[in-house]
Enzyme design. Structure first.
Site, PDB file in Angstrom:
ATOM      1  CG  HIS A   1      -6.624   0.390  -1.768  1.00 47.57           C
ATOM      2  ND1 HIS A   1      -6.710  -0.332  -0.674  1.00 47.57           N
ATOM      3  CD2 HIS A   1      -7.412   0.023  -2.509  1.00 47.57           C
ATOM      4  CE1 HIS A   1      -7.758  -1.010  -0.807  1.00 47.57           C
ATOM      5  NE2 HIS A   1      -8.361  -0.833  -1.684  1.00 47.57           N
TER       6      HIS A   1
ATOM      7  CG  HIS B   1      -4.543  -0.325   3.985  1.00 44.52           C
ATOM      8  ND1 HIS B   1      -3.783  -1.076   3.213  1.00 44.52           N
ATOM      9  CD2 HIS B   1      -5.454   0.117   3.191  1.00 44.52           C
ATOM     10  CE1 HIS B   1      -4.199  -1.045   1.843  1.00 44.52           C
ATOM     11  NE2 HIS B   1      -5.261  -0.247   1.896  1.00 44.52           N
TER      12      HIS B   1
ATOM     13  CB  CYS C   1      -1.096  -0.100   1.292  1.00 47.69           C
ATOM     14  SG  CYS C   1      -0.182  -0.102   2.938  1.00 47.69           S
TER      15      CYS C   1
END
Length: 252
Positions: free
Chosen positions: A216, A204, A150
Site C-alpha cells: 500500500h 484506506h 493509497c
C-alpha cells in the site's frame, strides 16, 4: 466548451475547484481521454473512464473531435518519448502515447502485447504494484511513481492489467465480492479496507500480496510499504489491524 479532451502532459493534476491553489484530488494520466462537463475561463471540469470528476487547467489538455480508440494506442510502462515536433516527455506507467510519439527509452506496449505481459489477473496486479511503486513517496491525489496515495496505487496497478476501478478507497470498497473478515486468509490481489473514522467509512486501501502481506501507500509510512500483517510487534501494523473493515475480491 463541451466535448472531449486528451491529456497532453505526462499527467494532469485534477483539482477540487477551478484554481491552482485548490487541493489536488487526483491526476489524469497522459493520453487519456476525458469528457468536458463544464468550463470556466481556462479550466475544465472533466470526467474520466472511472467516472471521477474534477477541474483541470486547459494547459494540460487538447480538444479532440471524439475519444481516441485506446485499443490501438501504446501504453507506457515507464518511458521517454519524443513527438514529431521534437517535444520530449517522461510518461508514467498507465499513460497512453499520443499518435506522433516515438519511444526513445523505456517500455511501451501495444494492446495485444500488454494483455500478454499484464493479463487481467488481480494477483498479477499486486506484483505490478510492487514493481512500479516501490520507493514512491506518498502524495494525496497521486497516481504515478512520482507520488501516489493509497487508492491511486491500487487504481493504476489494476489499470495496467485492463481492470478499471473507481478512484477513491471508499468507492473501491464496492468492487467485486466479499473476500472474508480475516486479513490473514486473503488471496493475492484481494483489496483490504480500513477506516480511522467512528462511522467506519473507508479511508484506506491496500492489496494483499500473499504470505500474509499487504502492499500500500500510506502517509504513516511516508509512501509505498509492504506490511507483514501478522507482525503484531509492529505498532503501525497493530494500528492497521485495529482499523480493518473487510476485504473485496475483484473479478478478473
Amino acid at each position: 466548451m463541451k466535448g472531449h479532451v486528451v491529456v497532453i502532459a505526462p499527467y494532469a493534476p485534477m483539482h477540487g475547484e477551478p484554481r491552482v491553489s485548490a487541493p489536488q484530488i487526483s491526476q489524469a494520466l497522459g493520453g487519456r481521454a476525458l469528457a468536458v462537463l463544464e468550463s470556466r475561463d481556462d479550466w475544465h471540469r472533466v470526467r474520466g473512464a472511472d467516472e471521477y470528476e474534477g477541474w483541470i487547467h486547459a494547459g494540460y489538455l487538447a480538444p479532440v473531435a471524439e475519444p481516441p480508440r485506446e485499443e490501438s494506442i501504446l501504453t507506457s510502462l515507464g518511458c521517454h518519448v519524443r513527438s514529431a515536433g521534437g517535444k520530449r516527455r517522461h510518461l508514467p506507467p498507465g499513460a497512453l502515447l499520443l499518435p506522433d510519439d516515438i519511444v526513445e527509452s523505456g517500455t511501451a506496449l501495444a494492446p495485444d502485447a500488454l494483455r500478454r505481459a499484464h493479463p487481467r489477473d488481480p494477483a498479477a496486479a499486486a506484483r505490478t504494484a510492487m514493481k512500479i511503486f516501490e520507493g514512491t513517496p506518498y502524495l494525496w491525489g497521486g497516481v504515478t511513481p512520482w507520488g501516489v496515495d493509497c487508492s491511486g496505487l491500487v487504481q493504476t496497478a489494476f489499470l495496467i492489467h485492463g481492470i478499471v476501478l473507481t478512484r477513491d478507497a471508499w468507492q473501491q470498497a464496492g468492487a467485486g465480492e466479499d473476500a472474508g473478515d480475516d486479513p490473514l486468509a486473503l488471496r493475492p490481489g484481494d483489496l483490504l479496507f480500513f477506516s480511522d473514522r467512528a462511522d467506519r467509512r473507508i479511508t484506506h486501501v491496500g492489496i494483499a500480496a500473499g504470505d500474509r502481506t499487504m502492499v500500500h501507500s500510506a502517509l504513516g509510512r511516508g509512501g509505498f510499504a509492504m506490511e507483514k500483517l501478522d507482525d503484531m510487534e509492529d505498532l503501525y501494523v497493530e494500528k492497521l489491524r485495529s482499523r480493518y473493515v473487510g476485504a473485496r475480491r475483484v473479478r478478473a
